[in-house]
Design a protein around this motif. Structure first.
Motif, PDB file in Angstrom:
ATOM      1  N   UNK A 175     104.244 148.851  34.600  1.00 49.18           N
ATOM      2  CA  UNK A 175     105.073 149.083  33.415  1.00 49.18           C
ATOM      3  C   UNK A 175     105.931 147.855  33.213  1.00 49.18           C
ATOM      4  N   UNK A 176     105.626 147.095  32.191  1.00 49.84           N
ATOM      5  CA  UNK A 176     106.336 145.850  31.921  1.00 49.84           C
ATOM      6  C   UNK A 176     106.216 144.933  33.136  1.00 49.84           C
ATOM      7  N   UNK A 177     107.285 144.710  33.916  1.00 51.43           N
ATOM      8  CA  UNK A 177     107.168 143.797  35.069  1.00 51.43           C
ATOM      9  C   UNK A 177     107.356 144.512  36.405  1.00 51.43           C
ATOM     10  N   UNK A 178     107.170 145.844  36.419  1.00 56.62           N
ATOM     11  CA  UNK A 178     107.292 146.613  37.665  1.00 56.62           C
ATOM     12  C   UNK A 178     105.962 147.324  37.934  1.00 56.62           C
ATOM     13  N   UNK A 179     105.525 147.294  39.183  1.00 54.00           N
ATOM     14  CA  UNK A 179     104.244 147.906  39.548  1.00 54.00           C
ATOM     15  C   UNK A 179     104.457 149.042  40.536  1.00 54.00           C
ATOM     16  N   UNK A 180     103.729 150.149  40.301  1.00 56.05           N
ATOM     17  CA  UNK A 180     103.656 151.248  41.270  1.00 56.05           C
ATOM     18  C   UNK A 180     102.227 151.286  41.796  1.00 56.05           C
ATOM     19  N   UNK A 205      98.522 144.221  55.426  1.00 57.53           N
ATOM     20  CA  UNK A 205      99.596 143.560  54.686  1.00 57.53           C
ATOM     21  C   UNK A 205      99.982 144.346  53.429  1.00 57.53           C
ATOM     22  N   UNK A 206     101.241 144.202  53.013  1.00 59.07           N
ATOM     23  CA  UNK A 206     101.728 144.668  51.715  1.00 59.07           C
ATOM     24  C   UNK A 206     102.555 143.532  51.125  1.00 59.07           C
ATOM     25  N   UNK A 207     102.843 143.544  49.822  1.00 57.34           N
ATOM     26  CA  UNK A 207     103.740 142.514  49.291  1.00 57.34           C
ATOM     27  C   UNK A 207     105.079 142.540  50.030  1.00 57.34           C
ATOM     28  N   UNK A 208     105.636 141.362  50.299  1.00 57.07           N
ATOM     29  CA  UNK A 208     106.849 141.273  51.101  1.00 57.07           C
ATOM     30  C   UNK A 208     108.058 141.960  50.510  1.00 57.07           C
ATOM     31  N   UNK A 209     108.089 142.102  49.176  1.00 60.40           N
ATOM     32  CA  UNK A 209     109.262 142.731  48.549  1.00 60.40           C
ATOM     33  C   UNK A 209     108.952 144.152  48.068  1.00 60.40           C
ATOM     34  N   UNK A 210     107.857 144.735  48.580  1.00 57.79           N
ATOM     35  CA  UNK A 210     107.492 146.094  48.163  1.00 57.79           C
ATOM     36  C   UNK A 210     108.460 147.113  48.755  1.00 57.79           C
ATOM     37  N   UNK A 211     108.737 148.160  47.986  1.00 55.90           N
ATOM     38  CA  UNK A 211     109.527 149.291  48.483  1.00 55.90           C
ATOM     39  C   UNK A 211     108.555 150.451  48.732  1.00 55.90           C
ATOM     40  N   UNK A 212     108.197 150.680  50.010  1.00 57.83           N
ATOM     41  CA  UNK A 212     107.309 151.799  50.350  1.00 57.83           C
ATOM     42  C   UNK A 212     108.137 153.081  50.225  1.00 57.83           C
ATOM     43  N   UNK A 213     107.677 154.000  49.371  1.00 61.85           N
ATOM     44  CA  UNK A 213     108.543 155.138  49.025  1.00 61.85           C
ATOM     45  C   UNK A 213     107.858 156.495  49.184  1.00 61.85           C
ATOM     46  N   UNK A 231     106.464 150.523  45.353  1.00 59.38           N
ATOM     47  CA  UNK A 231     106.794 149.895  44.069  1.00 59.38           C
ATOM     48  C   UNK A 231     107.211 148.455  44.345  1.00 59.38           C
ATOM     49  N   UNK A 232     106.929 147.582  43.387  1.00 56.71           N
ATOM     50  CA  UNK A 232     107.265 146.164  43.576  1.00 56.71           C
ATOM     51  C   UNK A 232     107.491 145.506  42.219  1.00 56.71           C
ATOM     52  N   UNK A 233     108.310 144.457  42.208  1.00 56.10           N
ATOM     53  CA  UNK A 233     108.509 143.664  40.984  1.00 56.10           C
ATOM     54  C   UNK A 233     107.385 142.634  40.897  1.00 56.10           C
ATOM     55  N   UNK A 234     107.029 142.265  39.668  1.00 60.10           N
ATOM     56  CA  UNK A 234     106.002 141.234  39.490  1.00 60.10           C
ATOM     57  C   UNK A 234     106.674 139.906  39.148  1.00 60.10           C
ATOM     58  N   UNK A 235     106.287 138.856  39.872  1.00 58.61           N
ATOM     59  CA  UNK A 235     106.890 137.539  39.670  1.00 58.61           C
ATOM     60  C   UNK A 235     106.292 136.869  38.440  1.00 58.61           C
ATOM     61  N   UNK A 236     107.128 136.070  37.746  1.00 57.67           N
ATOM     62  CA  UNK A 236     106.663 135.313  36.581  1.00 57.67           C
ATOM     63  C   UNK A 236     106.087 133.985  37.052  1.00 57.67           C
ATOM     64  N   UNK A 237     104.870 133.667  36.575  1.00 59.08           N
ATOM     65  CA  UNK A 237     104.232 132.402  36.938  1.00 59.08           C
ATOM     66  C   UNK A 237     104.612 131.296  35.954  1.00 59.08           C
ATOM     67  N   UNK A 238     104.200 130.072  36.299  1.00 56.45           N
ATOM     68  CA  UNK A 238     104.524 128.914  35.466  1.00 56.45           C
ATOM     69  C   UNK A 238     103.997 129.063  34.037  1.00 56.45           C
ATOM     70  N   UNK A 296     103.777 131.844  32.358  1.00 54.11           N
ATOM     71  CA  UNK A 296     104.360 133.086  31.825  1.00 54.11           C
ATOM     72  C   UNK A 296     103.578 134.346  32.190  1.00 54.11           C
ATOM     73  N   UNK A 297     102.503 134.217  32.964  1.00 52.94           N
ATOM     74  CA  UNK A 297     101.800 135.416  33.419  1.00 52.94           C
ATOM     75  C   UNK A 297     102.616 136.115  34.500  1.00 52.94           C
ATOM     76  N   UNK A 298     102.456 137.448  34.583  1.00 51.46           N
ATOM     77  CA  UNK A 298     103.076 138.205  35.674  1.00 51.46           C
ATOM     78  C   UNK A 298     102.029 138.369  36.768  1.00 51.46           C
ATOM     79  N   UNK A 299     102.396 138.054  38.017  1.00 59.28           N
ATOM     80  CA  UNK A 299     101.420 138.067  39.108  1.00 59.28           C
ATOM     81  C   UNK A 299     101.576 139.323  39.951  1.00 59.28           C
ATOM     82  N   UNK A 300     100.461 140.084  40.052  1.00 56.49           N
ATOM     83  CA  UNK A 300     100.391 141.177  41.022  1.00 56.49           C
ATOM     84  C   UNK A 300      99.364 140.780  42.072  1.00 56.49           C
ATOM     85  N   UNK A 301      99.715 140.972  43.340  1.00 55.48           N
ATOM     86  CA  UNK A 301      98.766 140.677  44.407  1.00 55.48           C
ATOM     87  C   UNK A 301      98.628 141.899  45.299  1.00 55.48           C
TER      88      UNK A 301
END
Length: 791
Positions: A27-32, A54-62, A130-137, A139-144
């Motif tokens: 949803x916009x720049x947040x991923x579940x 592995x999980x994304x380093x800034x993920x909130x496991x909920x 849940x995790x935030x998506x970083x903005x790339x150079x 302007x794309x939002x990156x989900x990994x």
């Protein structure tokens, strides 16, 4: 003696994990992300399955739950030691139990234990984060979705526990992965790209604000799954207010509304056009064994571009590291033709031959060097991110954040997102990831542009809210702002407000001596259907800040910060390094009898190929053992050596060497039974050939090497030169015409060094520039206007 407990599929022993299904909702720049892991015990004895992943380093496991037959068990968050003891007690008494815990060394590694799966039994594990998506150079939002878990190098003499590594080739990973994504945003979704093959994007609405996409059939486990999502008008500031949890107490984080503010500061054009002409630029390059071949070549090319693009009058140095570290100069030197040439000679000789990944010592050495007055320090760190002491490295960068900005680059599959994002965030810089066939150079130059932007100082955030509403900011203070980059702020809103009430947040800062501010007005009415995503991300942000505070003051206080983290983690249901998720099946009246057999689930492990030619990755899964000598004696994570070649874990005839015989960071291809003849170096990229000839001042010299780079003979170039033109002016204009006329697709890479060339030309006050541009266009078959060159 080597631990051989993970070579399961090679020994034809069954692996109880059958499939993983991943559903992503953006949803916009947040991923579940919801992952379902399906287990089945086809053996005749009860199993304990351990999966480290592995999980994304800034993920909130909920959320973590298990379904056995028709029984659904939802896990609770408890203090880690308490959860482990409850898990052990359950297994000892013949009950089924499930334990999910975060690594104490790095927040992007989790361990999942599925205990007492009886013969013939199936279990389905559901994990949500849940995790935030970083903005790339661009302007794309990156989900990994991290699929690859490379072994992490544990520094010698480190007290931290590491992880034992076992591995099998990717082709033998015995479980399947399915992945689907749903994207929605207030703005149209323009495209979704990936490093993996995708089925075509399906739009769900005529305004293209909702779409779905999934992995194409036959996805191999040799890489992380990366999605780049592009929206139209991505840089719009937004604020989302989320209602609190009805069952939670008012005044607590989960009981009150939480707002997530997303800001994109816009800087005045007059300031942005004047890039800094000073600074101390320190480049720290990973030369461990896993950086071999294409990675180290790409890194060398990036250093060439960086050195050519630096402004005259700045200072620089280049460090490289593996098990030890080296530097080109004893301390940073002034940038000149002589120092640039000396550095480039050393860069050309760089190979990935320095062993493991000991990043802490060179960082300490860099920080021990006194800063140069009026030359702000900018640190560029290039690594494939396989370190075991992630938190220690991040803490060191934070401790020195007042003296520098840190820009980080994660190279290749499985680079630690916790490390790469962590050091950039704490160092007030920017993180970039280079995976698959990505070119490193455009991303590196984007970060250099950020580094050359004037430093934003005196940043303050103020809130204007109705008098009955108070605000508690959950995010750490903003320490860095860059043009076009997002800043996120989470805040808890306490008190009552009317439906129509509005709030306003103002960010004030000073840029190149000019005071500026950006404002965002927003409605305090909670948004519909957000679940508790914003609360969980806010809780995660606060937990990470408190964990860092606890590490800073460890041994100086009575553990009050740790208690705060545990309390917040339990209340919010979000994982932390001090807590774990525990679920026990208490409905199962039948005691599971017989000795419990351990099965380690392999995880993909990417190895850079030591062969040239088309890019391809050799995926080698690993499993990390949380082994127990006795039920009551748990060793959370065992010892690891990071950059050890994967093949040493094979049980194939060609790889029978013992651990002692193997040189840890020898290129992987040395251990494969494929032909190992290395072809000649590929011919140099024409763009890099031209760039390599530029002088530090910005000009080019008129010589045969330049003519060859332009694809002409020396006679043709000399004959076309206007009679009154200076040789260096003519050469420099030719180079600029070639770049603008033939290499516009790579403008990101050469733009800064072209600006330097243009500045040099202006300073010459040379006659007949117009004639040179006209003659150059004729010679090179281009039609570039003088204005396009900035002349």
């Amino acid at each position: 003696m080597m631990n051989r407990c993970g070579l399961l599929t090679l020994q034809k022993e069954p692996v109880p994990l059958k499939s993983i299904e991943v559903e992503l909702e953006v949803r916009d720049h947040v991923a579940t992300v919801v992952s379902t892991l399906n287990y089945e015990n086809k053996e005749d004895k009860p199993l304990e399955a351990v999966f480290v992943f592995p999980l994304p380093g800034d993920a909130a496991v909920c959320h973590f739950s298990a379904k056995i037959g028709q029984t659904q068990i939802v896990a609770e968050v408890k203090e880690k030691q308490e959860a482990r003891e409850e898990y052990d007690d359950a297994l000892s008494s013949g009950q089924q139990a499930f334990l999910l815990e975060e690594s104490e060394q790095s927040p992007d590694i989790f361990s999942l234990s599925v205990g007492s799966l009886p013969p013939g039994e199936s279990a389905s594990i559901r994990l949500e984060y849940v995790t935030e998506l970083a903005v790339q150079a661009d302007d794309g939002l990156r989900f990994c979705l991290p699929a690859v878990l490379n072994p992490r190098y544990q520094p010698q003499g480190s007290e931290a526990a590491g992880v034992q590594v076992t591995s099998v080739p990717a082709s033998l990973v015995p479980y399947s992965l399915s992945f689907s994504a749903r994207v929605s945003s207030p703005r149209p979704v323009s495209k979704v790209e990936s490093n993996c093959s995708l089925d075509p994007l399906q739009y769900l609405s005529t305004d293209q604000t909702q779409a779905t996409v999934k992995l194409a059939a036959g996805h191999k486990f040799d890489r992380d799954v990366e999605l780049l999502i592009y929206y139209k008008d991505a840089h719009q500031p937004t604020a989302v207010v989320e209602a609190g949890q009805a069952s939670a107490e008012a005044g607590t984080l989960m009981g009150d509304p939480v707002v997530m503010v997303s800001l994109y500061p816009e800087f005045p054009q007059s300031v942005m056009s004047s890039l800094a002409s000073c600074g101390e630029f320190v480049f720290l390059m990973d030369r461990s064994g896993s950086m071999s071949n294409t990675r180290i070549r790409s890194a060398r090319d990036s250093l060439l571009l960086l050195l050519k693009s630096l402004p005259m009058g700045c200072y620089f140095n280049i460090y490289s590291f593996g098990s030890r570290y080296e530097h080109i100069f004893p301390k940073s030197v002034e940038y000149s033709q002589q120092t640039m040439e000396e550095a480039l000679k050393k860069v050309e000789q760089m190979e990935a031959n320095l062993g493991g990944t000991e990043i802490l010592q060179p960082l300490k050495h860099i920080y021990s060097q006194p800063c140069i007055p009026n030359q702000p320090r900018q640190l560029f760190v290039f690594t494939d991110g396989k370190v075991g002491n992630t938190k220690e490295v991040i803490d060191l960068v934070k401790k020195n954040s007042d003296s520098h900005r840190c820009f980080s680059f994660g190279i290749g599959e499985g680079a630690s997102s916790a490390l790469i994002n962590g050091i950039a965030k704490e160092g007030g810089g920017h993180a970039q990831f280079i995976t698959g066939t990505d070119r490193m150079q455009p991303k590196v130059m984007q970060s250099l542009r950020f580094a050359l932007q004037p430093t934003v100082v005196d940043i303050s955030v103020t809130w204007d809210l109705p008098k009955e509403v108070s605000v508690t900011v959950l995010s750490p203070p903003i320490t860095a702002l860059f043009q076009g980059q997002r800043s996120l702020i989470y805040a808890q809103l306490s008190g009552q407000s009317s439906e129509a009430a509005e709030g306003c947040v103002t960010v004030k800062y000073s840029l190149a001596g000019h005071p500026s501010e950006n404002q965002l007005h927003f409605s305090l009415r909670p948004a519909a259907d957000t679940g508790l995503t914003v609360h969980r991300l806010g809780a995660r942000t606060l937990i990470r800040s408190l964990e860092m505070e606890e590490r800073e003051h460890r041994g100086q206080q009575d553990g009050g910060v740790k208690e705060k983290v545990v309390k917040l983690s339990v209340q919010s249901g979000v994982s932390s390094s001090f807590t774990a998720f525990i679920a026990v099946n208490k409905d199962n009246s039948k005691v599971i009898e017989g000795p419990l057999v351990r099965r380690n689930i392999p995880t993909p492990f990417a190895v850079p190929m030591a062969m040239c030619g088309p890019p391809r990755m050799m995926g080698v899964p690993i499993a990390m053992c949380r082994s127990r000598l006795k039920r009551d004696c748990r060793q959370t994570e065992a010892q690891i050596n990071l950059d050890r070649p994967a093949a040493m874990y094979y049980s194939e005839p060609s790889c029978r060497q013992t651990e002692a015989q193997i040189n840890l960071d020898r290129p992987v291809a040395m251990y494969y039974s494929e032909p190992t003849a290395v072809p000649d170096q590929p011919p140099r990229d024409p763009l890099l050939q031209l760039v390599s000839l530029q002088e530090a001042s910005g000009c080019w010299l008129l010589d045969p090497a330049l003519a060859a780079a332009l694809g002409k003979s020396s006679e043709e170039v000399e004959k076309s030169k206007p009679a009154k033109a200076n040789s260096e002016v003519w050469a420099t204009i030719l180079a600029l015409i070639w770049l603008h006329g033939l290499k516009m697709d790579a403008k990101d890479e050469w733009e800064l060094l072209a600006m330097k060339a243009t500045s040099w030309l202006r300073a010459q006050n040379a006659p007949c520039v117009t004639e040179c541009v006209e003659a150059g266009n004729v010679l090179l078959g281009c039609s570039v206007k003088k204005e396009a060159l900035g002349l």
